[in-house]
Design an enzyme around this catalytic site. Structure first.
Site, PDB file in Angstrom:
ATOM      1  N   ARG A 114       0.815  -1.236   0.000  1.00 52.78           N
ATOM      2  CA  ARG A 114       0.000   0.000   0.000  1.00 52.78           C
ATOM      3  C   ARG A 114       0.839   1.273   0.000  1.00 52.78           C
ATOM      4  O   ARG A 114       0.380   2.340   0.382  1.00 52.78           O
ATOM      5  CB  ARG A 114      -0.987   0.021   1.168  1.00 52.78           C
ATOM      6  CG  ARG A 114      -1.945  -1.142   1.168  1.00 52.78           C
ATOM      7  CD  ARG A 114      -3.076  -0.926   2.145  1.00 52.78           C
ATOM      8  NE  ARG A 114      -3.951  -2.071   2.157  1.00 52.78           N
ATOM      9  CZ  ARG A 114      -3.812  -3.110   2.977  1.00 52.78           C
ATOM     10  NH1 ARG A 114      -2.840  -3.123   3.865  1.00 52.78           N
ATOM     11  NH2 ARG A 114      -4.665  -4.109   2.918  1.00 52.78           N
ATOM     12  N   LYS A 136       2.330  11.548 -11.405  1.00 59.44           N
ATOM     13  CA  LYS A 136       1.511  10.654 -12.248  1.00 59.44           C
ATOM     14  C   LYS A 136       2.300   9.365 -12.466  1.00 59.44           C
ATOM     15  O   LYS A 136       3.421   9.393 -12.985  1.00 59.44           O
ATOM     16  CB  LYS A 136       1.205  11.305 -13.596  1.00 59.44           C
ATOM     17  CG  LYS A 136       0.061  12.287 -13.553  1.00 59.44           C
ATOM     18  CD  LYS A 136      -0.341  12.692 -14.960  1.00 59.44           C
ATOM     19  CE  LYS A 136      -1.521  13.653 -14.933  1.00 59.44           C
ATOM     20  NZ  LYS A 136      -1.860  14.146 -16.288  1.00 59.44           N
ATOM     21  N   GLU A 178       8.272  19.158 -24.827  1.00 61.45           N
ATOM     22  CA  GLU A 178       7.450  19.361 -23.614  1.00 61.45           C
ATOM     23  C   GLU A 178       7.793  20.695 -22.936  1.00 61.45           C
ATOM     24  O   GLU A 178       6.924  21.339 -22.345  1.00 61.45           O
ATOM     25  CB  GLU A 178       7.646  18.205 -22.618  1.00 61.45           C
ATOM     26  CG  GLU A 178       7.142  16.840 -23.113  1.00 61.45           C
ATOM     27  CD  GLU A 178       5.620  16.661 -23.039  1.00 61.45           C
ATOM     28  OE1 GLU A 178       4.904  17.616 -22.693  1.00 61.45           O
ATOM     29  OE2 GLU A 178       5.150  15.545 -23.352  1.00 61.45           O
ATOM     30  N   LYS A 217       5.768  23.706 -14.077  1.00 63.43           N
ATOM     31  CA  LYS A 217       5.029  22.495 -13.696  1.00 63.43           C
ATOM     32  C   LYS A 217       4.727  22.492 -12.194  1.00 63.43           C
ATOM     33  O   LYS A 217       3.631  22.140 -11.770  1.00 63.43           O
ATOM     34  CB  LYS A 217       5.816  21.232 -14.089  1.00 63.43           C
ATOM     35  CG  LYS A 217       5.060  19.976 -13.720  1.00 63.43           C
ATOM     36  CD  LYS A 217       5.189  18.855 -14.672  1.00 63.43           C
ATOM     37  CE  LYS A 217       4.278  17.712 -14.254  1.00 63.43           C
ATOM     38  NZ  LYS A 217       4.413  16.527 -15.061  1.00 63.43           N
ATOM     39  N   GLU A 227      -5.542  17.056 -11.398  1.00 61.98           N
ATOM     40  CA  GLU A 227      -6.059  17.440 -12.717  1.00 61.98           C
ATOM     41  C   GLU A 227      -7.564  17.693 -12.720  1.00 61.98           C
ATOM     42  O   GLU A 227      -8.293  17.228 -13.604  1.00 61.98           O
ATOM     43  CB  GLU A 227      -5.689  16.365 -13.761  1.00 61.98           C
ATOM     44  CG  GLU A 227      -5.626  16.915 -15.167  1.00 61.98           C
ATOM     45  CD  GLU A 227      -5.007  15.949 -16.164  1.00 61.98           C
ATOM     46  OE1 GLU A 227      -3.836  15.585 -16.004  1.00 61.98           O
ATOM     47  OE2 GLU A 227      -5.715  15.568 -17.098  1.00 61.98           O
ATOM     48  N   ARG A 231      -4.414  21.683 -14.205  1.00 63.44           N
ATOM     49  CA  ARG A 231      -3.367  20.746 -14.670  1.00 63.44           C
ATOM     50  C   ARG A 231      -3.602  20.284 -16.105  1.00 63.44           C
ATOM     51  O   ARG A 231      -2.685  19.795 -16.760  1.00 63.44           O
ATOM     52  CB  ARG A 231      -3.259  19.560 -13.705  1.00 63.44           C
ATOM     53  CG  ARG A 231      -2.060  18.684 -14.016  1.00 63.44           C
ATOM     54  CD  ARG A 231      -1.669  17.755 -12.895  1.00 63.44           C
ATOM     55  NE  ARG A 231      -0.548  16.923 -13.297  1.00 63.44           N
ATOM     56  CZ  ARG A 231       0.168  16.156 -12.496  1.00 63.44           C
ATOM     57  NH1 ARG A 231      -0.120  16.128 -11.208  1.00 63.44           N
ATOM     58  NH2 ARG A 231       1.151  15.418 -12.946  1.00 63.44           N
ATOM     59  N   ASN A 235      -1.582  19.107 -20.659  1.00 67.14           N
ATOM     60  CA  ASN A 235      -1.964  18.232 -21.783  1.00 67.14           C
ATOM     61  C   ASN A 235      -2.057  19.008 -23.097  1.00 67.14           C
ATOM     62  O   ASN A 235      -2.526  18.468 -24.104  1.00 67.14           O
ATOM     63  CB  ASN A 235      -3.324  17.564 -21.518  1.00 67.14           C
ATOM     64  CG  ASN A 235      -3.273  16.679 -20.295  1.00 67.14           C
ATOM     65  OD1 ASN A 235      -2.233  16.100 -19.994  1.00 67.14           O
ATOM     66  ND2 ASN A 235      -4.380  16.582 -19.573  1.00 67.14           N
ATOM     67  N   HIS A 238      -1.542  17.432 -26.466  1.00 66.18           N
ATOM     68  CA  HIS A 238      -1.544  15.980 -26.274  1.00 66.18           C
ATOM     69  C   HIS A 238      -2.788  15.294 -26.840  1.00 66.18           C
ATOM     70  O   HIS A 238      -2.760  14.089 -27.064  1.00 66.18           O
ATOM     71  CB  HIS A 238      -1.412  15.635 -24.787  1.00 66.18           C
ATOM     72  CG  HIS A 238       0.004  15.787 -24.279  1.00 66.18           C
ATOM     73  ND1 HIS A 238       0.668  16.998 -24.302  1.00 66.18           N
ATOM     74  CD2 HIS A 238       0.890  14.896 -23.757  1.00 66.18           C
ATOM     75  CE1 HIS A 238       1.889  16.839 -23.803  1.00 66.18           C
ATOM     76  NE2 HIS A 238       2.043  15.567 -23.462  1.00 66.18           N
ATOM     77  N   HIS A 242      -1.669  12.446 -28.937  1.00 68.43           N
ATOM     78  CA  HIS A 242      -1.881  11.025 -28.610  1.00 68.43           C
ATOM     79  C   HIS A 242      -2.520  10.286 -29.787  1.00 68.43           C
ATOM     80  O   HIS A 242      -2.216   9.118 -30.029  1.00 68.43           O
ATOM     81  CB  HIS A 242      -2.766  10.871 -27.371  1.00 68.43           C
ATOM     82  CG  HIS A 242      -2.006  11.044 -26.086  1.00 68.43           C
ATOM     83  ND1 HIS A 242      -2.608  11.452 -24.913  1.00 68.43           N
ATOM     84  CD2 HIS A 242      -0.695  10.865 -25.800  1.00 68.43           C
ATOM     85  CE1 HIS A 242      -1.690  11.513 -23.957  1.00 68.43           C
ATOM     86  NE2 HIS A 242      -0.529  11.165 -24.462  1.00 68.43           N
ATOM     87  N   HIS A 255       7.039  10.525 -28.690  1.00 65.59           N
ATOM     88  CA  HIS A 255       5.951  11.248 -28.013  1.00 65.59           C
ATOM     89  C   HIS A 255       6.051  12.767 -28.250  1.00 65.59           C
ATOM     90  O   HIS A 255       5.085  13.417 -28.632  1.00 65.59           O
ATOM     91  CB  HIS A 255       6.009  10.923 -26.512  1.00 65.59           C
ATOM     92  CG  HIS A 255       5.024  11.681 -25.685  1.00 65.59           C
ATOM     93  ND1 HIS A 255       3.674  11.401 -25.703  1.00 65.59           N
ATOM     94  CD2 HIS A 255       5.184  12.734 -24.836  1.00 65.59           C
ATOM     95  CE1 HIS A 255       3.052  12.239 -24.878  1.00 65.59           C
ATOM     96  NE2 HIS A 255       3.940  13.056 -24.357  1.00 65.59           N
TER      97      HIS A 255
HETATM   98  N1  GLY Z   1       2.623  15.346 -18.144  1.00 63.01           N
HETATM   99  C1  GLY Z   1       1.371  15.896 -17.785  1.00 63.01           C
HETATM  100  C2  GLY Z   1       1.134  15.964 -16.320  1.00 63.01           C
HETATM  101  O1  GLY Z   1       2.017  15.642 -15.546  1.00 63.01           O
HETATM  102  O2  GLY Z   1       0.051  16.313 -15.907  1.00 63.01           O
END
Ligand code: GLY
Length: 342
Positions: A114, A136, A178, A217, A227, A231, A235, A238, A242, A255
């Site tokens: 956990r 993430k 990025e 960031k 998010e 946040r 994206n 993206h 994607h 990417h």
């Molecule tokens: N790479 C996008 C984020 O961390 O939200």
């Protein structure tokens, strides 16, 4: 050496950036316990060995390079190593590698007993500017990217810019996409740096570029870890990116290259022209002559498409953003009318 602190509840953490910091990992990570170091076959072995040499009791697990390791099989191999070492809740995992290794190790650390401590040593530009911070973690499942995962913050992140010296130019550009993304939505001065500096000057200033990106960031994650709103700007580019990535999987587009293409239609025309000039300089693609309809069809089926609507991030002027819902048709029309397809 620069240390940024990311403030989050229940615990914040330090991100330390500098050339050669990996040799002092034990000053930043608590390594006097059992440590599983996870790396992949594409990462020079000496990076993980450098961490191992600073551990009281450690082991290196090397997974195959590539997205295939972000899988139940990859997860099983990390969890098995943790069990074989009889790791307890007081032990820790260290990821040494790019986004795949970070996402996989972070998710395994979140799941084992956990949750055990997790440290990250990103070794690519892409992971140093973006994926190594913000918590993430995920694996892919049933063909869907990042569908099983957790928000699980590392205890500390060590960004050693010397690790970038072994990266091919294409990988560096991949990561810089990025950083350009973050500058476009949030930092006009950083974008202007991309415009005014030559590619080799950008490389000479890579530490500043990384730190500026991390500050953007950090500001976003501190306000919206999960998010719920802000946040989403991370994206930017993206959604279509994607789609193109899925479409181009077999042809091996990176990417960041797909994100570069995905950003162009989401900018106001004047901004798009400036963006294309920057992408050209960085050796990133600026036009797409693949199967755009296929990429757009993927957008409609993406997990981020809710009730036929996509959350579109647009840049009306450099350093500013707008978030709005678009139907899949509106999105497709915006893409098709942009200079991406001219
Ligand atoms: N790479 C996008 C984020 O961390 O939200």
């Amino acid at each position: 050496m620069t240390t940024l602190h990311l403030e989050l509840s229940p615990h914040g953490y330090d991100i330390t950036v500098g050339a050669g910091v990996l040799h002092s990992a034990a000053e930043y990570f608590k390594l006097d316990r059992k440590v599983l170091i996870v790396t992949d076959t594409g990462v020079p072995r000496e990076y993980a060995e450098c961490v191992l040499s600073q551990c009281r009791e450690g082991r290196i697990l090397t997974v195959p390079e590539g997205e295939g390791s972000k899988s139940t099989r990859g997860l099983e191999s990390v969890l098995s190593a943790m069990c074989e070492m009889n790791m307890t809740r007081g032990d820790c995992a260290v990821a040494v590698g790019g986004g795949v290794v970070g996402d996989l190790t972070g998710f395994a650390a979140a799941s084992y007993m956990r949750g055990i401590d997790f440290y990250n040593v990103p070794s690519t530009v892409l992971s140093q500017v973006d994926s190594s911070i913000g918590g993430k973690t995920a694996i892919n499942f049933m063909g869907i990217k990042n569908i099983v995962g957790a928000f699980y913050q590392p205890r500390a992140v060590l960004i050693d810019t010397e690790l970038l010296s072994t990266l091919p130019k294409r990988q560096i550009s991949n990561g810089l996409a990025e950083a350009v993304k973050m500058s476009l939505t949030s930092d006009a001065a950083l974008f202007e740096k991309f415009e005014s500096l030559s590619f080799s000057e950008i490389l000479k200033n890579i530490e500043d570029v990384i730190i500026s990106s991390l500050k953007i960031k950090r500001g976003v994650v501190e306000l919206d870890e999960r998010e719920g709103g802000l946040r989403k700007i991370l994206n930017f580019g993206h959604t279509l990116g994607h789609g193109i990535e899925a479409e181009e999987e077999m042809r091996g587009m990176y990417h960041g290259e797909c994100v570069a293409l995905g950003m162009i239609p989401m900018c106001a025309p004047e901004v798009a022209k400036r963006l294309v000039a920057v992408l050209d300089k960085l050796g990133l693609p600026t036009g797409y002559c693949g199967n755009l309809d296929g990429a757009l069809a993927f957008v409609t089926h993406d997990k981020k498409c809710h009730g036929g609507k996509v959350s579109a991030i647009r840049v009306p002027e450099v350093g500013k953003f707008e978030i709005s819902d678009m139907t899949a048709d509106e999105f497709a029309e915006t893409v098709k009318n942009s200079i991406l397809c001219k």
